[in-house]
Write an enzyme that holds these catalytic residues in place. Sequence first.
Site, mmCIF file in Angstrom:
data_model
loop_
_atom_site.group_PDB
_atom_site.id
_atom_site.type_symbol
_atom_site.label_atom_id
_atom_site.label_comp_id
_atom_site.label_asym_id
_atom_site.label_seq_id
_atom_site.Cartn_x
_atom_site.Cartn_y
_atom_site.Cartn_z
ATOM 1 N N HIS A 137 1.827 -12.969 -3.599
ATOM 2 C CA HIS A 137 1.152 -11.971 -2.815
ATOM 3 C C HIS A 137 -0.068 -12.557 -2.027
ATOM 4 O O HIS A 137 -0.867 -13.430 -2.701
ATOM 5 C CB HIS A 137 0.676 -10.975 -3.848
ATOM 6 C CG HIS A 137 0.283 -9.592 -3.519
ATOM 7 N ND1 HIS A 137 -1.264 -9.337 -2.713
ATOM 8 C CD2 HIS A 137 0.718 -8.403 -3.060
ATOM 9 C CE1 HIS A 137 -1.154 -8.270 -2.390
ATOM 10 N NE2 HIS A 137 -0.037 -7.631 -2.466
ATOM 11 N N ASP A 214 -1.081 -13.882 -12.442
ATOM 12 C CA ASP A 214 -1.136 -12.711 -11.552
ATOM 13 C C ASP A 214 0.293 -11.807 -12.256
ATOM 14 O O ASP A 214 1.097 -12.002 -12.052
ATOM 15 C CB ASP A 214 -1.146 -12.891 -10.123
ATOM 16 C CG ASP A 214 -0.799 -11.566 -9.311
ATOM 17 O OD1 ASP A 214 -0.715 -10.534 -10.186
ATOM 18 O OD2 ASP A 214 -0.601 -11.609 -8.141
ATOM 19 N N GLN A 217 2.527 -7.201 -11.255
ATOM 20 C CA GLN A 217 3.831 -6.549 -11.470
ATOM 21 C C GLN A 217 4.315 -6.367 -12.840
ATOM 22 O O GLN A 217 5.024 -5.641 -13.376
ATOM 23 C CB GLN A 217 4.900 -7.025 -10.511
ATOM 24 C CG GLN A 217 4.533 -6.830 -9.113
ATOM 25 C CD GLN A 217 4.511 -5.576 -8.565
ATOM 26 O OE1 GLN A 217 5.479 -4.598 -9.047
ATOM 27 N NE2 GLN A 217 3.718 -5.078 -7.622
ATOM 28 N N LYS A 240 -0.925 0.321 -11.062
ATOM 29 C CA LYS A 240 0.457 -0.019 -11.161
ATOM 30 C C LYS A 240 0.974 0.297 -12.400
ATOM 31 O O LYS A 240 2.146 -0.028 -12.725
ATOM 32 C CB LYS A 240 0.680 -1.414 -10.824
ATOM 33 C CG LYS A 240 0.287 -1.833 -9.180
ATOM 34 C CD LYS A 240 0.549 -3.162 -9.060
ATOM 35 C CE LYS A 240 -0.095 -3.620 -7.647
ATOM 36 N NZ LYS A 240 0.399 -3.071 -6.478
ATOM 37 N N CYS A 384 2.922 -7.730 1.634
ATOM 38 C CA CYS A 384 1.835 -8.519 1.590
ATOM 39 C C CYS A 384 2.333 -9.855 0.966
ATOM 40 O O CYS A 384 1.560 -10.430 0.228
ATOM 41 C CB CYS A 384 0.894 -7.947 0.430
ATOM 42 S SG CYS A 384 0.159 -6.503 1.011
HETATM 43 N N1 PLP Z 1 -0.411 -9.275 -7.030
HETATM 44 C C1 PLP Z 1 0.705 -8.905 -6.994
HETATM 45 C C2 PLP Z 1 1.886 -9.523 -7.307
HETATM 46 C C3 PLP Z 1 0.931 -7.325 -6.302
HETATM 47 O O1 PLP Z 1 2.284 -7.028 -6.468
HETATM 48 C C4 PLP Z 1 -0.078 -6.801 -5.912
HETATM 49 C C5 PLP Z 1 -0.297 -5.516 -5.345
HETATM 50 O O2 PLP Z 1 0.971 -4.942 -5.076
HETATM 51 C C6 PLP Z 1 -1.393 -7.487 -6.022
HETATM 52 C C7 PLP Z 1 -1.554 -8.687 -6.576
HETATM 53 C C8 PLP Z 1 -2.822 -6.939 -5.620
HETATM 54 O O3 PLP Z 1 -2.971 -5.827 -6.459
HETATM 55 P P1 PLP Z 1 -4.266 -4.876 -6.089
HETATM 56 O O4 PLP Z 1 -4.081 -4.300 -4.664
HETATM 57 O O5 PLP Z 1 -4.025 -3.743 -7.001
HETATM 58 O O6 PLP Z 1 -5.340 -5.785 -6.102
#
Ligand code: PLP
Length: 571
Positions: A137, A214, A217, A240, A384
Amino acid sequence: MKTFKPKLFRQQFPLVVNNEGNRLSVNRMPQVESSLPLVYFDNGATTQKPNCVIDSYHSFYHTTNANVHRASHTLSTRATTAFEQARNSIRMFINATSNKEIIWTKGTTESINLIAMSLGRKILKQGDEIILAISEHHANIVPWQLIAEQTGAIIKVVELDATGRVDLSAFELLLNNKTKILCCAHLSNVIAKINPIKELIQKAKSVGAITIIDGAQAVAHFPIDVQVLDCDFYVFSAHKMYGPTGVGVLYGKQALLETMPPYQGGGEMIKQVSFNKPTTFNALPFKFEAGTPNIAGVIAFSKAIEFISTYDAKQICDYEKQLTIYCYQALQNLSASLKNVVNFIVQGLPDIPVISFSLNDHHNHDIATALDSYGIAIRSGHHCAMPLMEYLNISGCLRVSLAAYNTFEEIDYFIDCLKKILTQESDALLVCGNKDDLNEQASAIIIAQFANIKSWDSRHRQIMLLGKQLSRLDKSARNEQTLISGCESLAWLVVQKGKQKTFHFQADSDAKIIRGLLVIVLAAFNNKTAMQINAFDIENYFKTLGLMQHLSPSRGNGVLAIVEEIKKLAQ
Ligand code: PLP
């Protein structure tokens, strides 16, 4: 522990249950939009919230609101106790060894930025290497690009194997004694296959690299034990996993966090501040929590954790798996019945209920907007993850992401609507004016056409019909100079100055829905003077047409960006 009963679980989510009453068969759509059903399949972006989370906000501001850690009065003590209990709940939830290892942030994005700016800036030197996966992401790419630029470190990208997971042997080839950081998603928000995370961590450790996972998800769908994983950092967002927006977690091993400089300066993160000697910093976890935190959000997040922890996690996982298989197979069957129209982004069932696909000869944005006209919320675009899209050689895709409150009936409804959208193109619809009408009277004609349309799906079809009237721009005119930024699908705008200081615009898009919206926008602005263009009340026009959602500042369709570009060109 409660047995997971899907219907009872769903009842806890007011936004979902309060809007399900009007879900009808696809052939009996409600005629007024206020009774449009909601089928929420965008849980990968954010989940809906259960009553206990919503009530927690209400209760906090009614009974407990005070700042934390600062005052000795009773209310502050009460707020601080609840705030620190929340930290303890999260520690237990991911099995960290100490509350000092749980840092509150705004979300996954801020957690990664914190690590990059604090640890990255401290340890990285010219020529050091950071390994990221191609499927990351943007939240796990851009902070590292910023820090690489500042330190001279180099980003190495590991590709995927045939199943869509990070390729372990390709990773091994990248590893060497210059590798200082591995930052990798537990699973990608598009591909949804669990990466071989334990092996990646072990291999990275063998060359002394720091490991950052990270879990944005992952954490919503299966239990996480940071001690078993043995990663240095694990980051995720509350929103999430049924919690509120604006709260996130940075788990870090205490020994490592102790060595890291603060990320932001301010109140609460200091021990002593002086103009005469160096400022000293607070102990963990407060060293990384400058300023007043999101107190109500943190406490509400702990209610979300309590809520899901009362259920047997395996039963929730099993139910989500059944939903995934059901939806995946329904899409496969639809594809078979409509000449292989569905392209899955990767082959094989995903490991979490996130299914990414595209449809032959249909723009993703057209499909997502058409589904929205039936009350179905799915996501379209690059999610993203632009480098992943480039790697897969696609401009974007559709994503259905389910949660444990979704149902098999909702999936049936989604498939029925999708089938209707894919087969309805030749339906007899309301006839609108031809190209010659798009002059002085054009906006009035369009308003008249929309006046009697009550349902969202008919309005959507009317936009699609209008789109057919837009003359396409010549290929040579669709270029970088005419491209409008801020639009998720491609859209181009060309301007010519006419006689009597009027402007003539021509526009085009790769998405049919945008072509229809362009006809509506151009009807308002074409052959007008700069003064008339600037005076035109576009909001009121879209409100009258019942199309306000298309003018929203969300980057979805970018009509607002087009309008702004027209106004700029007319200056
Ligand atoms: N990493 C992953 C795999 C994501 O799916 C997301 C959000 O969709 C993020 C990071 C970023 O999360 P946040 O916008 O809650 O900071």
